[in-house]
Design an enzyme around this catalytic site. Structure first.
Site, PDB file in Angstrom:
ATOM      1  CG  ASP A 174     109.964  63.828  40.900  1.00 37.08           C
ATOM      2  OD1 ASP A 174     110.960  63.860  40.163  1.00 37.08           O
ATOM      3  OD2 ASP A 174     109.085  64.700  40.895  1.00 37.08           O
TER       4      ASP A 174
ATOM      5  CD  GLU B 172     106.917  63.280  38.301  1.00 34.03           C
ATOM      6  OE1 GLU B 172     106.100  64.189  38.177  1.00 34.03           O
ATOM      7  OE2 GLU B 172     107.834  63.062  37.471  1.00 34.03           O
TER       8      GLU B 172
END
Length: 248
Positions: free
Chosen positions: A30, A96
């Site tokens: 991420d 995320e």
């Protein structure tokens, strides 16, 4: 290539990679942004400036996730430069922490047989992690001038009684059935918002909560076990839920 959802860009690239008789593997991380410290400009050394000390890099986000981003980019480039079969899909995604919208958007365009996620684990093998549920709880009072207690209902004061219930629930969860790896689930109040000015009674108070869950807790059980005692008055709320997982 790049894909976009909800205003957040996500970078995806792919090349051929040797993988047995062929197949596809995700290498994913991420690239979320984290808020800086409110006094970051006055802190020394400055957290937003990276530095290398004794062979180690320090700075905001170095461990999670700049190191993971660098690692998978180097790994993918190295693999792509050698003789190989199969496909590697390199995915750098946003969102995320909340709804995983980046990962979901990437999966609309690509599929794979397996995945490697470069989340830092201190080199431990991870077989399980907690799920979560985010709640916005709004406690409603009645706005009035601060000189008219006969008309006003203080939503923030009533929220204090709700928070006391959250604290009691935290203790109860710690004594609940524990997962052998993850231990107990937990809940905490992350933020609090309410009121317009000092001279008036607040009409409402909103408290975002995060409930961390463990495997074998169904959504219904998670919701039922996340209900602290409510103070008198009206309450509204919304929630986002993501389940925990256990690798067997």
């Amino acid at each position: 290539m790049g894909v976009r959802t909800g205003g957040n860009p996500h970078s995806v690239d792919h090349d051929q990679l040797w993988l047995g008789q062929g197949g596809e593997i995700f290498i994913k991380t991420d690239v979320q942004r984290a808020p800086g410290h409110r006094d970051a400009r006055r802190l020394r050394p400055r957290p937003v400036e990276s530095r290398i000390d004794d062979g180690k890099m320090f700075g905001r986000g170095t461990f999670d996730m700049k190191a993971g981003v660098a690692a998978i980019m180097v790994a993918a480039a190295t693999a792509a430069s050698q003789a190989h079969r199969g496909n590697i899909i390199l995915a750098l995604v946003a969102d995320e922490e909340f709804a995983s919208a980046g990962t979901e958007e990437v999966l609309r365009h690509f599929t794979a047989d397996s995945a490697i996620i470069s989340e830092p684990t201190h080199e431990d093998v991870v077989i399980a992690h907690r799920g979560f549920a985010w709640f916005d709880v709004t406690i409603q009072g009645l706005a009035a001038h601060g000189s008219r207690p006969d008309l006003g209902i203080d939503a923030i004061a009533k929220a204090g009684r709700f928070l006391a219930g959250v604290d009691e629930l935290t203790k109860k969860l710690a004594e609940d059935n524990q997962h052998p790896t993850l231990k107990a689930g937990n809940i905490h109040a992350s933020l609090i918002r309410g009121g317009e000015e000092i001279s008036s009674y607040p009409a409402e108070c909103t408290i975002p909560l995060e409930r961390r869950t463990i495997p074998e807790k169904t959504p219904t059980r998670r919701t039922q076990s996340s209900r602290p005692n409510r103070p008198p008055g009206k309450h509204t709320g919304r929630a986002k839920d993501a389940p925990p997982f256990l690798l067997t």
